[in-house]
Design an enzyme around this catalytic site. Structure first.
Site, short mmCIF file in Angstrom:
data_model
loop_
_atom_site.label_atom_id
_atom_site.label_comp_id
_atom_site.label_asym_id
_atom_site.label_seq_id
_atom_site.Cartn_x
_atom_site.Cartn_y
_atom_site.Cartn_z
N GLU A 1 0.86 -1.19 0.00
CA GLU A 1 0.00 0.00 0.00
C GLU A 1 0.89 1.24 0.00
OE1 GLU A 1 -3.57 2.09 2.65
OE2 GLU A 1 -2.70 0.18 3.27
N ARG B 1 6.04 -13.06 9.55
CA ARG B 1 6.57 -11.76 9.18
C ARG B 1 8.01 -11.64 9.67
NH1 ARG B 1 3.17 -7.99 13.46
NH2 ARG B 1 4.21 -8.72 15.35
N LYS C 1 3.95 0.51 10.33
CA LYS C 1 3.91 1.78 9.60
C LYS C 1 3.47 2.92 10.51
CE LYS C 1 3.30 0.19 4.87
NZ LYS C 1 2.44 0.18 3.67
#
Length: 690
Positions: free
Chosen positions: A47, A297, A307
């Site tokens: 994104e 992850r 983020k």
């Protein structure tokens, strides 16, 4: 008659939890095989709401290379799409869009093509209309708080059913307006009309949403009628001003995967509970269902990859920006001197599995050292210079004749193809303050008043005669050289810089955080010594032709150098130095030290064991956090890592009644545990996108 290409042959290396909704019909499989013609396709869909970080580098490595290797896909059959998952115009910007493209290219990955989710806005809208027409979507006017209350009630009813209790007793529905909701069973005509009005901008932000008619009796809260569309009067950075309703991620990403003929949709483990809505949407639309695989992850010591936290670091000016060398962003790593070879090799070494762990920062450092050792030009530099005047310089120079004080230095001690440069000893030189002490010490092997030291490349001994101080700091030393045959052998040799060295600023970087795994109080754990600036450093003049401002670019790897005995350094983008005029500012960043920092080596065995114990506990805590969101509240005290082995008996709701040793849990203890379960229930099922 057109012949169909056979489907690609792959193994089950990326197999994961199966769902009935995930099964493709023979017709869908045949159509997909005919279109893909034997290739296997993945996608990398970040994104554009921030800069890519090292976790994205792991994802790129998985989607562009490792997944195909695990599946045994031949090189010629591999395809990867780079997709901007741009469904949230409030958080996205042209700056981020540009940075993602540049970082991907810099790392060397070549996508089959670049796409935007926003390019499918019209198709997504038409598919949403199709769901309304099928009675599987409806326009809802519930407020955010009403939806939260609705979800909480559905969760409590699910928990009651899971332990064999009557949900109508444990969590009764006060009104059908709450559950299933006052809008859920409204006519198709009404929902089509309102959805069209939403598209035309006839309603306020937050007043209406389009929701999917899923399953309020599911054990998975992600099936509680997800919101597919919201009203947002924000221009889109790519699509422009044509839309005022935007699809949510959960509605968008599976459809885009199917439209782009993705074979493997790879994400991280915290999204394992999202596979139900992913497949339900494609089932409801009768679209091809890619295989979904969740990997762990990347958790890297002394960093944060959220983020939200990275944005806070930038906005609160804890760092210089997204490309600060302390940041785990690709831009930050590049500015610090990490090359694409270092980052990609590190990601290869880390691999991709479903096992959760925390990777030691030392592994990244070691990859950097190994990579830079064979490819980096040598030079001498001093960070905190001390002026040294050699009183017998002319006499020593006369002994060796013209040119005798100029030395040829190999740019690489292991690879002659890198060539060489020269450095000249001058009457005035500069040594590093770390290489001189006022007090003699048997364990100190460099220069002190009664201990000579060897001078690198010259070979003679440097002997201190006089010390001149300015307050507590040493201003100047006068020394003499001893190059006689009978001179004592020095305990060590030190580096130096001649009088015509280039003044520069050197920034030495350490861990951004004091804790290997920053906690929820991460802002208090920022390392005040994460950046140490040496404003008056000096580097030898042999680097002059390599450090001009015209060669500095934030989107490429800039000139790297090994400062002998100090570490690997890179020219920083703040450099304004002109090599012709020798004007402007020259700035270097330390990429990594030559070996493990001395401060680390000084800790005692007991301290090392305690540090390892803390690190191991922090790794366990991180693993617990990652899997916590997959545990139903009723099973919290049985399955959550932090509680396993703590209790021996439970009541019918899953609340512990007895400790592991058989003693009864106190009343206050049970209250505390119930509070923890309520807190967990509120978080259960929440998640962000891949």
């Amino acid at each position: 008659m057109t012949s169909e290409a056979p489907p690609p042959t792959t193994n089950n290396a990326l197999a994961a939890r199966e769902l009935e909704w995930a099964i493709n019909s023979p017709a869908l499989l045949a159509e997909h095989a005919a279109i893909n013609k034997g290739i296997v396709r993945t996608r990398f869909p970040p994104e554009p709401n921030g800069y890519l970080h090292v976790g994205h580098a792991k994802s790129m490595n998985m989607n562009f290379r490792l997944a195909f290797e695990k599946l045994g896909v031949p090189t010629e059959q591999r395809r990867t799409i780079f997709r901007y998952d741009d469904t949230n115009p409030d958080a996205e910007s042209p700056e981020y869009i540009d940075s993602l493209r540049r970082d991907l290219a810099w790392l060397g990955w070549e996508p089959e093509r670049t796409t935007y989710s926003s390019d499918n806005f019209q198709t997504l809208y038409e598919l949403a209309v199709k769901l309304i027409e099928k009675g599987l979507a409806y326009v809802c006017d519930m407020t955010k708080s009403e939806m939260e209350a609705q979800r909480d009630l559905a969760k409590r009813r699910s928990s009651a059913r899971a332990v064999g209790k009557d949900p109508d007793v444990e969590a009764p529905i006060p009104s059908s307006d709450v559950l299933p909701g006052r809008n859920r069973d409204t006519p198709v005509e009404r929902n089509l009309r309102l959805f069209e009005e939403m598209k035309l901008g006839m309603h306020d932000e937050g007043s209406l949403t389009l929701r999917l008619k899923m399953d309020f009796e599911s054990a998975n809260p992600n099936m509680y009628d997800l919101v597919a569309y919201r009203i947002r009067y924000t221009p889109h950075p790519h699509a422009g001003k044509g839309w005022c309703i935007y699809p949510n991620y959960d509605f968008t990403h599976g459809i885009c995967d199917s439209l782009e003929r993705i074979d493997y949709s790879i994400c991280t483990l915290e999204f394992e509970t999202r596979r139900e809505p992913y497949y339900w949407i494609l089932w409801a639309l009768d679209m091809y269902r890619p295989k979904v695989y969740e990997m762990s992850r990347l958790n890297l010591e002394y960093t944060v990859l959220s983020k939200r936290r990275l944005l806070k670091l930038v906005n609160a000016k804890y760092v210089r920006g997204w490309d600060d060398p302390r940041m785990p962003t690709i831009s930050g790593l590049r500015r610090r001197g990490y090359t694409k070879e270092i980052i990609n090799t590190f990601c290869n070494d880390v691999g991709a599995t479903r096992a959760m762990n925390v990777v030691e920062m030392a592994k990244l450092f070691q990859v950097a050292r190994t990579t830079l050792a064979d490819s980096t030009r040598r030079a001498m530099a001093v960070l905190t210079p001390v002026k040294v005047v050699i009183t017998n310089f002319e006499e020593e120079a006369a002994k060796v004749g013209e040119g005798g004080m100029t030395f040829e230095v190999q740019n690489s001690p292991t690879d002659p193809s890198y060539g060489s440069h020269t450095v000249s000893l001058t009457q005035t030189i500069y040594i590093d303050s770390e290489d001189f002490r006022l007090e003699d010490d048997p364990s100190y092997f460099r220069l002190s008043p009664n201990q000579p030291v060897g001078l690198k490349y010259h070979g003679g001994n440097l002997i201190c005669d006089n010390i001149f101080k300015d307050g507590d700091s040493i201003k100047e030393l006068t020394c003499h050289l001893d190059s006689s045959d009978g001179r004592p052998k020095p305990k060590s040799h030190i580096t130096w810089v001649p009088s015509d060295g280039i003044t520069c600023e050197v920034r030495v970087y350490n861990h951004l955080f004091t804790e290997p795994e920053p906690s929820d109080r991460w802002e208090e754990e920022l390392n005040p010594a994460s950046e140490i600036v040496h404003p008056n450093a000096i580097v030898d003049p042999s680097v002059l032709e390599l450090v001009d401002k015209k060669d500095v670019d934030k989107w490429k790897s800039n000139q790297a150098l090994q400062f002998e005995r100090l570490g690997y350094f890179v020219v920083d983008t703040d450099t304004t130095f002109d090599s012709m005029t020798k004007e402007g500012k020259l700035v270097f960043n330390r990429t990594v030290s030559l070996k493990e920092d001395k401060a680390v080596k000084k800790i005692s065995d007991a301290e090392a064991k305690e540090k390892e114990r803390r690190a191991e506990q922090q790794r366990k805590d991180a693993a617990a956090r990652d899997i916590l969101m997959t545990i139903d509240p009723k099973d919290l005290f049985k399955l959550a890592p932090e509680y396993i082995g703590s209790f021996s008996q439970y009541d019918e709701t899953g609340l512990p009644t007895h400790n592991a040793d058989g003693t009864e849990v106190t009343k206050s203890g049970r209250k505390k545990l119930e509070k923890e379960r309520v807190k967990h229930a509120k978080k259960f099922g929440k998640g962000a996108k891949h």
